[in-house]
Design an enzyme around this catalytic site. Structure first.
Site, PDB file in Angstrom:
ATOM      1  N   PHE A  11       0.803  -1.220   0.000  1.00  0.00           N
ATOM      2  CA  PHE A  11       0.000   0.000   0.000  1.00  0.00           C
ATOM      3  C   PHE A  11       0.841   1.279   0.000  1.00  0.00           C
ATOM      4  CE2 PHE A  11       0.429  -1.380   4.461  1.00  0.00           C
ATOM      5  CZ  PHE A  11       0.924  -0.231   5.068  1.00  0.00           C
ATOM      6  N   HIS A  64      -3.547  11.520  10.475  1.00  0.00           N
ATOM      7  CA  HIS A  64      -2.334  10.919  11.027  1.00  0.00           C
ATOM      8  C   HIS A  64      -2.095  11.520  12.407  1.00  0.00           C
ATOM      9  CE1 HIS A  64       1.829   9.664  11.510  1.00  0.00           C
ATOM     10  NE2 HIS A  64       2.065  10.898  11.937  1.00  0.00           N
TER      11      HIS A  64
END
Ligand code: GDP
Length: 147
Positions: free
Chosen positions: A56, A119
């Site tokens: 990914f 994040h």
């Protein structure tokens, strides 16, 4: 304590910035640094270098470059570093939105792990490494009289 959050381009594009920042503010966490920044490849690779080689990885890096991100250095002087970083991680929820509890940012607004919306540094060491990728010292304010 100081830790880093990045509201990723996908979430900025969906108009979730205010909603997300409010969650931290309501916990009594301060913004010591806050800006809009269009991440470049080198910065994204520095941030997510530990995932290099994963299937990914390329998609993850490209997603970070798709548009501007909102990034903040979070601060609270009433918690030690590790407790504060754990609290921030709890507010954002599990990496996989399908596993994240309702009431967390990822649990409430996320759909797929590949399109993560936020994040946050996951340890003090990570925060100390990640903050300087995006913030110069002079961009981070110290509050004088927090209680
Ligand atoms: P975080 O600290 O909770 O964001 O988790 P990680 O550092 O492990 O992962 C960083 C980012 O990589 C995540 O926010 C996802 O966007 C992506 N990611 C992690 N694991 C996977 C995975 O298994 N599949 C895909 N497609 N993306 C992943």
């Amino acid at each position: 304590m100081q830790t880093l959050i990045i509201i990723r381009p996908y979430a900025v594009n969906r108009g979730l910035v205010g909603e997300i920042l409010t969650r931290f503010e309501k916990h009594g966490i301060f913004f010591s640094g806050l800006k809009v920044h269009w991440i470049v490849r080198e910065e994204a690779e520095q941030l997510y270098g530990q995932h290099k080689g994963q299937d990914f990885y390329e998609r993850l890096i490209n997603d970070m470059l798709e548009g501007p991100s909102i990034m903040a250095v979070l601060d609270t002087d009433v918690l030690d570093n590790e407790s504060a970083i754990k609290l921030v991680r709890k507010i954002i929820g599990d990496t996989d939105p399908a596993k994240a509890e309702m009431g967390t940012i990822r649990g409430d607004f996320g759909l797929r792990i590949a399109q993560n919306i936020i994040h946050a540094s996951d340890s003090r060491t990570a925060a100390e490494r990640e903050i300087p990728i995006f913030f110069e010292k002079k961009e981070i304010v110290k509050y004088r009289e927090k209680k």
